[in-house]
Design a protein around this motif. Structure first.
Motif, short mmCIF file in Angstrom:
data_model
loop_
_atom_site.label_atom_id
_atom_site.label_comp_id
_atom_site.label_asym_id
_atom_site.label_seq_id
_atom_site.Cartn_x
_atom_site.Cartn_y
_atom_site.Cartn_z
N SER A 9 0.81 -1.21 0.00
CA SER A 9 0.00 0.00 0.00
C SER A 9 0.85 1.27 0.00
O SER A 9 1.78 1.39 0.81
N PRO A 10 0.53 2.23 -0.87
CA PRO A 10 1.22 3.53 -0.83
C PRO A 10 0.99 4.28 0.48
O PRO A 10 1.76 5.17 0.82
N GLU A 11 -0.08 3.92 1.21
CA GLU A 11 -0.40 4.59 2.46
C GLU A 11 0.46 4.10 3.63
O GLU A 11 0.44 4.70 4.71
N MET A 12 1.23 3.05 3.43
CA MET A 12 1.95 2.42 4.53
C MET A 12 3.00 3.35 5.13
O MET A 12 3.80 3.95 4.43
N ILE A 13 2.97 3.45 6.45
CA ILE A 13 4.02 4.12 7.23
C ILE A 13 4.93 3.07 7.87
O ILE A 13 6.15 3.19 7.87
N MET A 14 4.29 2.05 8.43
CA MET A 14 5.02 0.96 9.09
C MET A 14 4.27 -0.33 8.80
O MET A 14 3.09 -0.46 9.15
N TYR A 15 4.92 -1.28 8.15
CA TYR A 15 4.27 -2.53 7.81
C TYR A 15 4.07 -3.39 9.05
O TYR A 15 5.00 -3.67 9.79
N ARG A 16 2.83 -3.79 9.26
CA ARG A 16 2.49 -4.73 10.32
C ARG A 16 1.43 -5.68 9.76
O ARG A 16 0.58 -5.29 8.96
#
Length: 456
Positions: free
Chosen positions: A269-276
């Motif tokens: 996702s382009p919205e990702m800040i931190m992948y969890r």
């Protein structure tokens, strides 16, 4: 090398030694270079070990009695009804165990990286920064599950979780108080962002914005609103991309579960800040959305309802459930929308009307273009209510709702008493109830009799 490091770590965990340096299995290469620890902290399990059992405790879900009958003896059914115990004495607690496994890895990396061979100072700093951020995340998650809502005035007495900061598998550690756990979480996130690159080398490694994003989240939950706002804004400087739901379409309108065009998977996702990610994607398969959650949506205009929920089964026939089913996989990323909502909440708590501007910016990408209108102006305490409703809609099933309920109940903002019925028994969750804390599993208490059970 990565495969060898993973094998070595598995052997270390099974051996139960105090430190991986205490044993050198014949024919196995133990991590000794900075690159080895880099691969260890970038393992795909580190961001993907969240057990989402807290979803079952929150007010976004509804389970019919027929469905609950089949789940009542499982941890999902027990969590859904907030029971005395979630697990039998011989059962493992996946929430507890998975988090502490990652914390062990982080502790090992933090202990051994400074003296590892080869690698630049910048590489060492980056690897250790990733370990600190990951450790902070999992301690935040454990604290959120097992401790009461954070309150500075009682934090020195409130029990949280054991605070283990060394890779010692034999440690018998008691539960730390909330003030110590929260202090450690914030300390782990202090001044680490600049040791991380603006762009990570893989989704399993952490970019700079991840440190800011997690700091924004934890400071919000700990009531540090100025710090939460500052960190959210720093994260948004590095990524402010929003996916436009108006570009989505079903691959087959008659079978919504068949897929959605233009919708990125969470890992990309382009919205990702931190992948969890979560280790239990199917946890909601027996549940539908609660009627209260359904009432929050404008089902004609809000594309989050259209593309996240369905009243049709996989064959395109109407479902038997009384309320819509969740359509997508769980997205546990810390993302741009959450940063915007944290910013809006912090502004609303200052009664700053610019909070609405932030919400409208988000909603333009979530509401059908031909039906969109800006939110009406509101003032005072009503502003916060508008923000919190938008937060519930946007972050549905993203791993924070139950924790939101807990912190807002502590403030006197969330005042609902939830009830769930099974046969002749009514189960309740009142504001500030001890049932807002997970019980400590019997197996954990048996293995370490210094672990005190949560009051129920």
């Amino acid at each position: 090398m990565k495969r060898i490091c993973n094998i070595a770590l598995a052997i270390i965990l099974l051996c139960g030694c105090d430190s991986f340096l205490d044993v050198t299995p014949k024919g196995k290469l133990l991590p000794e270079k900075v690159q080895d620890f880099d691969e260890m902290i970038g393992d795909s399990r580190n961001p993907s070990s969240i057990n989402p059992l807290a979803e079952m405790c929150g007010d976004n879900l509804y389970m019919t009695e027929e469905r609950l009958t089949g789940k009542m003896m499982s941890e999902q059914g027990k969590a859904y009804t907030w029971q005395e115990e979630f697990y039998l004495p011989e059962e493992d607690d996946a929430t507890w165990n998975s988090a502490y496994e990652i914390i062990y890895t982080c502790n090992l990396v933090l202990q051994e990286t400074p003296k590892a061979k080869e690698g630049s100072d910048a590489d060492r700093a980056r690897v250790m920064a990733e370990a600190r951020v990951n450790r902070a995340f999992y301690y935040w998650y454990l604290h959120s599950c097992y401790a009461p809502a954070y309150a500075p005035e009682t934090a020195a007495a409130d029990l949280s979780v054991p605070l283990v900061l060394e890779p010692d598998l034999e440690a018998k550690v008691k539960r730390a108080t909330s003030d110590k756990v929260v202090t450690q979480i914030l300390e782990d996130l202090k001044n680490v962002a600049m040791d991380l690159p603006e762009e990570s080398i893989s989704v399993y490694h952490l970019p700079r914005m991840a440190a800011f994003g997690l700091a924004a989240r934890v400071n919000l939950f700990f009531g540090n609103y100025d710090a939460a706002l500052e960190n959210a804004e720093e994260a948004l400087k590095l990524n402010n991309k929003l996916v436009d739901y108006n570009t989505f379409s079903f691959k087959n309108e008659g079978k919504p579960s068949g897929g959605i065009n233009n919708r990125p998977i969470p890992r990309e996702s382009p919205e990702m800040i931190m992948y969890r990610s979560t280790s239990f994607q199917s946890i909601l398969s027996s549940c539908c959305m609660s009627p209260e959650l359904l009432d929050l949506f404008d089902t004609d205009a809000d594309l989050r309802y259209k593309f996240n929920f369905t009243v049709l089964d996989r064959s395109g026939k109407p479902i038997d459930e009384p309320y819509p089913l969740f359509l997508q996989e769980l997205d546990y990323n810390i993302g741009v929308p959450e940063m915007m909502l944290i910013k809006a909440e912090c502004l609303a708590r200052k009664k700053d009307p610019k909070a609405l501007n932030v919400l409208n910016e988000l909603r333009k990408k979530r509401i059908a273009t031909d039906k969109y209108t800006d939110l009406p102006e509101v003032n005072g305490d009503k502003l916060l209510g508008v923000v919190l409703e938008e937060r519930q809609r946007e972050l549905v099933y993203s791993g924070v709702r139950f924790f939101d309920m807990k912190r807002l109940a502590k403030e006197g903002i969330y005042t609902r008493t939830l009830t769930r019925q099974f046969k002749e028994t009514t189960y309740t969750l009142a504001p500030n109830s001890n049932r807002y804390m997970f019980p400590i599993a019997a197996k954990v208490r048996i293995l370490n009799n210094g672990i005190e059970q949560n009051p129920r």
